[in-house]
Design an enzyme around this catalytic site. Structure first.
Site, PDB file in Angstrom:
ATOM      1  N   SER A   1       0.784  -1.310   0.141  1.00  0.00           N
ATOM      2  CA  SER A   1      -0.017  -0.084   0.004  1.00  0.00           C
ATOM      3  C   SER A   1       0.843   1.287  -0.215  1.00  0.00           C
ATOM      4  CB  SER A   1      -1.056  -0.065   1.372  1.00  0.00           C
ATOM      5  OG  SER A   1      -1.385   1.504   1.239  1.00  0.00           O
TER       6      SER A   1
ATOM      7  N   TYR B   1      -0.911  -0.435  10.395  1.00  0.00           N
ATOM      8  CA  TYR B   1      -1.264  -0.903   8.886  1.00  0.00           C
ATOM      9  C   TYR B   1      -0.002  -0.434   8.241  1.00  0.00           C
ATOM     10  CZ  TYR B   1      -3.449  -1.008   4.414  1.00  0.00           C
ATOM     11  OH  TYR B   1      -3.741  -1.488   3.115  1.00  0.00           O
TER      12      TYR B   1
HETATM   13  P1  NAP Z   1     -11.388  -6.497   0.910  1.00  0.00           P
HETATM   14  O1  NAP Z   1     -12.435  -6.383   0.066  1.00  0.00           O
HETATM   15  O2  NAP Z   1     -11.509  -6.417   2.254  1.00  0.00           O
HETATM   16  O3  NAP Z   1     -10.523  -7.818   0.843  1.00  0.00           O
HETATM   17  C1  NAP Z   1      -9.889  -8.496   1.792  1.00  0.00           C
HETATM   18  C2  NAP Z   1      -9.456 -10.118   1.334  1.00  0.00           C
HETATM   19  O4  NAP Z   1      -8.830 -10.541   2.372  1.00  0.00           O
HETATM   20  C3  NAP Z   1     -11.030 -10.564   1.592  1.00  0.00           C
HETATM   21  O5  NAP Z   1     -11.059 -11.639   0.337  1.00  0.00           O
HETATM   22  C4  NAP Z   1     -10.981 -11.244   2.808  1.00  0.00           C
HETATM   23  O6  NAP Z   1     -11.801 -12.456   2.825  1.00  0.00           O
HETATM   24  C5  NAP Z   1      -9.803 -11.535   2.995  1.00  0.00           C
HETATM   25  N1  NAP Z   1      -9.392 -11.752   4.386  1.00  0.00           N
HETATM   26  C6  NAP Z   1      -9.598 -11.037   5.443  1.00  0.00           C
HETATM   27  N2  NAP Z   1      -9.247 -11.544   6.802  1.00  0.00           N
HETATM   28  C7  NAP Z   1      -8.644 -12.830   6.234  1.00  0.00           C
HETATM   29  C8  NAP Z   1      -8.134 -13.923   6.941  1.00  0.00           C
HETATM   30  N3  NAP Z   1      -7.980 -13.574   8.248  1.00  0.00           N
HETATM   31  N4  NAP Z   1      -7.827 -15.113   6.473  1.00  0.00           N
HETATM   32  C9  NAP Z   1      -8.070 -15.335   5.044  1.00  0.00           C
HETATM   33  N5  NAP Z   1      -8.550 -14.087   4.202  1.00  0.00           N
HETATM   34  C10 NAP Z   1      -8.690 -12.871   4.787  1.00  0.00           C
HETATM   35  O7  NAP Z   1     -10.078  -5.375   0.529  1.00  0.00           O
HETATM   36  P2  NAP Z   1      -9.193  -5.229  -0.464  1.00  0.00           P
HETATM   37  O8  NAP Z   1      -9.055  -3.639  -0.746  1.00  0.00           O
HETATM   38  O9  NAP Z   1      -9.538  -6.016  -1.729  1.00  0.00           O
HETATM   39  O10 NAP Z   1      -7.855  -5.676   0.009  1.00  0.00           O
HETATM   40  C11 NAP Z   1      -6.743  -6.592  -0.497  1.00  0.00           C
HETATM   41  C12 NAP Z   1      -5.339  -5.995  -0.352  1.00  0.00           C
HETATM   42  O11 NAP Z   1      -5.378  -4.516  -0.995  1.00  0.00           O
HETATM   43  C13 NAP Z   1      -5.035  -5.887   1.221  1.00  0.00           C
HETATM   44  O12 NAP Z   1      -3.895  -6.491   1.512  1.00  0.00           O
HETATM   45  C14 NAP Z   1      -5.106  -4.456   1.471  1.00  0.00           C
HETATM   46  O13 NAP Z   1      -4.292  -4.169   2.633  1.00  0.00           O
HETATM   47  C15 NAP Z   1      -4.654  -3.929  -0.011  1.00  0.00           C
HETATM   48  N6  NAP Z   1      -4.795  -2.596  -0.024  1.00  0.00           N
HETATM   49  C16 NAP Z   1      -6.200  -2.123  -0.329  1.00  0.00           C
HETATM   50  C17 NAP Z   1      -6.535  -0.767  -0.450  1.00  0.00           C
HETATM   51  C18 NAP Z   1      -7.734   0.004  -0.496  1.00  0.00           C
HETATM   52  O14 NAP Z   1      -7.874   1.085  -0.593  1.00  0.00           O
HETATM   53  N7  NAP Z   1      -8.890  -0.937  -0.950  1.00  0.00           N
HETATM   54  C19 NAP Z   1      -5.225   0.262  -0.620  1.00  0.00           C
HETATM   55  C20 NAP Z   1      -3.995  -0.108  -0.328  1.00  0.00           C
HETATM   56  C21 NAP Z   1      -3.949  -1.676  -0.220  1.00  0.00           C
HETATM   57  P3  NAP Z   1     -12.778 -13.003   3.931  1.00  0.00           P
HETATM   58  O15 NAP Z   1     -13.373 -12.083   4.841  1.00  0.00           O
HETATM   59  O16 NAP Z   1     -13.825 -14.196   3.069  1.00  0.00           O
HETATM   60  O17 NAP Z   1     -11.718 -13.988   4.453  1.00  0.00           O
END
Ligand code: NAP
Length: 261
Positions: free
Chosen positions: A140, A153
């Site tokens: 990120s 984070y």
């Molecule tokens: P998201 O829609 O909340 O997706 C997170 C995913 O991780 C979900 O599939 C969730 O599935 C899974 N997850 C969460 N806790 C888990 C656990 N304990 N074990 C296994 N799976 C788990 O958010 P996203 O934005 O797509 O996030 C994906 C990545 O992008 C993350 O690493 C996040 O830090 C990074 N990121 C996001 C942003 C943003 O603004 N969206 C910005 C920078 C970086 P379940 O709940 O089904 O387990």
């Protein structure tokens, strides 16, 4: 990595991970989808099998639980069809450092750092032996900027970036491609999950745009891909400054400003 490699994606039940699943299925890759919510994974898997005629396996796992993590590691170690790991599962935690509890800290580190690192370690020897394959780690831009205020984070994401750059240096000569992807605010459930109203953010990228841009970087074999950074020269300058600091260290003596004699 070969065109026929299967791709294992963590956090594939929503957001960035689900979008990677869609895009790799469109490219004809078989998939292994990992997350906790099995029903959501099954629904996505059924749709992708139907739409793209690929094989999709679902592996339910809470990556903060050691038995579940070990099962995903075993799959990465033993399944020779998997040539790409998308290390995407992650969570945010809001609030100041003083508001974090020992349990919440352990939880975030277990997911964002420990599981990501162990999964990379599980697949890397097999990829090195094959002389091909890829590991994509989702970091990120928060990891570049303590000023944003998500201290814990951001620290986990700084780890992801450092690990990725180091692994890229270690593994690229062995045929293994390692990419760090650094999104900024992207429209996914992560915001709601961490109690932030996405509508208060001044700018948000749509998740399809983020993943498509990340895949442009992937196809170009970039080691660090930052879709929201419009002038790539800024990153090069940043890296040159960092290396400049290292190049100016004189290890035998403390700097003048610290001398006591
Ligand atoms: P998201 O829609 O909340 O997706 C997170 C995913 O991780 C979900 O599939 C969730 O599935 C899974 N997850 C969460 N806790 C888990 C656990 N304990 N074990 C296994 N799976 C788990 O958010 P996203 O934005 O797509 O996030 C994906 C990545 O992008 C993350 O690493 C996040 O830090 C990074 N990121 C996001 C942003 C943003 O603004 N969206 C910005 C920078 C970086 P379940 O709940 O089904 O387990």
């Amino acid at each position: 990595m070969s065109q026929s490699s299967a791709v294992l994606i963590t956090g594939a039940s929503s957001g960035i991970g689900a979008t990677y699943a869609e895009r790799f299925a469109q490219r004809g890759h078989d998939l292994v989808l990992v997350a906790r919510d099995k029903a959501r994974l099954e629904t996505l898997a059924a749709r992708l099998r139907q739409a793209h005629s690929v094989s999709v396996d679902v592996l339910q796992a809470d990556l903060t639980q050691s038995a579940d993590l070990a099962a995903v590691e075993a799959r990465l170690r033993d399944d020779g069809r998997i040539g790409v790991l998308i290390n995407n599962a992650g969570a945010n935690q809001t609030g100041s450092f003083l508001e974090q509890t020992p349990q919440s800290i352990e939880q975030l580190v277990a997911l964002n750092i420990t599981s990501l690192t162990r999964l990379a370690r599980a697949i890397a020897p097999r990829l090195v032996q094959a002389g091909e394959g890829a590991i994509v780690n989702i970091g990120s831009v928060v990891g570049l900027s303590p000023e944003i205020g998500f201290t814990l984070y951001g620290a986990t994401k700084a780890f992801v970036q450092f690990l990725s750059q180091g692994l890229s240096l270690e593994l690229s000569s062995k045929g293994v491609y390692v990419q760090a992807v650094l999104p900024a605010a992207t429209r996914t459930e992560i915001w709601e999950r961490s109690g932030i109203d996405i509508n208060v953010l001044p700018e948000v990228m749509e998740v399809e745009e983020l993943v498509d841009a990340a895949l442009v970087g992937f196809d170009r074999r970039e080691s660090v891909t930052i879709p929201p950074l419009h002038d790539a020269a800024h990153w090069d300058t940043f890296q040159a400054a960092r290396q400049g600091v290292m190049g100016n260290l004189r290890q035998a003596q403390a700097a003048e400003r610290y001398r006591t004699v």
